[in-house]
Enzyme design. Structure first.
Site, mmCIF file in Angstrom:
data_model
loop_
_atom_site.group_PDB
_atom_site.id
_atom_site.type_symbol
_atom_site.label_atom_id
_atom_site.label_comp_id
_atom_site.label_asym_id
_atom_site.label_seq_id
_atom_site.Cartn_x
_atom_site.Cartn_y
_atom_site.Cartn_z
ATOM 1 N N ARG A 159 0.798 -1.221 0.000
ATOM 2 C CA ARG A 159 0.000 0.000 0.000
ATOM 3 C C ARG A 159 0.833 1.274 0.000
ATOM 4 O O ARG A 159 0.340 2.330 -0.373
ATOM 5 C CB ARG A 159 -1.013 -0.035 1.131
ATOM 6 C CG ARG A 159 -2.062 -1.100 0.888
ATOM 7 C CD ARG A 159 -3.105 -1.127 1.967
ATOM 8 N NE ARG A 159 -3.998 -2.249 1.777
ATOM 9 C CZ ARG A 159 -3.906 -3.393 2.444
ATOM 10 N NH1 ARG A 159 -2.970 -3.555 3.356
ATOM 11 N NH2 ARG A 159 -4.760 -4.365 2.207
ATOM 12 N N GLU B 137 3.495 -10.714 13.784
ATOM 13 C CA GLU B 137 2.714 -11.290 14.875
ATOM 14 C C GLU B 137 2.606 -12.805 14.715
ATOM 15 O O GLU B 137 2.492 -13.536 15.674
ATOM 16 C CB GLU B 137 1.297 -10.686 14.901
ATOM 17 C CG GLU B 137 1.248 -9.182 15.076
ATOM 18 C CD GLU B 137 1.432 -8.409 13.782
ATOM 19 O OE1 GLU B 137 0.765 -8.711 12.775
ATOM 20 O OE2 GLU B 137 2.287 -7.503 13.774
#
Length: 178
Positions: A66, A103
């Site tokens: 992005r 994560e």
């Protein structure tokens, strides 16, 4: 005027509860991209910040994927080049890479070896700052290339995840904070 632009940006960020998994509130920037005025407002706000705070910028460095949406538009406005930081294996030619923690595991980011020359002044850009892992990895790539990192730009910052702590002492400019 800046406040009006910021309000326009904020109105074009959608929230999707429990995406991509239960307990996560996903902030979607797609409506910004669909609306010419909202997209222009994002680039205007970034440009105003950069011109007011950074006298010389050589390159905008966009993060996969992005950062590729906002970075080239900002670079064009500033009259500077744009460099890609990609996921490992996506760039041709000689590359420089770093591993980083996510994560849910590990990942690698890379740039083309000749993308940044020592001493160039760079600003990194992405859509979202969460835990800071991806931006931190991109900063590590810039350090490997001996670039001078001026700071980071993001559309959205998720404050509760403390991503800015991971990037200290670098400045992080966020348009919207949740």
């Amino acid at each position: 005027m800046a406040e009006t632009k910021l309000q326009l940006v904020e109105r074009h960020i959608r929230a999707f509860p429990d995406f991509p998994k239960k307990g996560i509130l996903f902030r979607d920037i797609c409506p910004i991209l669909k609306d010419a005025a909202a997209l222009t407002a994002v680039i205007d706000l970034f440009e105003e910040h950069v011109r007011a705070n950074h006298q010389q910028v050589d390159l905008i460095v966009g993060l996969d994927a992005r950062g590729f949406l906002f970075g080239p538009l900002l670079a064009q406005r500033l009259g500077v080049g744009f460099v890609l930081v990609r996921k490992k294996g996506k760039l041709p030619g000689a590359t420089v890479s770093v591993s980083y923690e996510l994560e849910y595991g590990k990942a690698e980011a890379e740039i083309q070896e000749d993308a940044v020359t020592p001493g160039q002044k760079v600003l990194l850009i992405d859509d979202l700052l969460a835990t800071g892992g991806t931006l931190y990895a991109a900063c590590e790539l810039m350090k490997k290339q001996q670039a001078e990192i001026l700071g980071c730009l993001v559309v959205i910052e998720l404050k509760e995840l403390n991503g800015t702590d991971k990037l200290k002492p670098l400045e992080v400019f966020s348009l919207v904070r949740y």
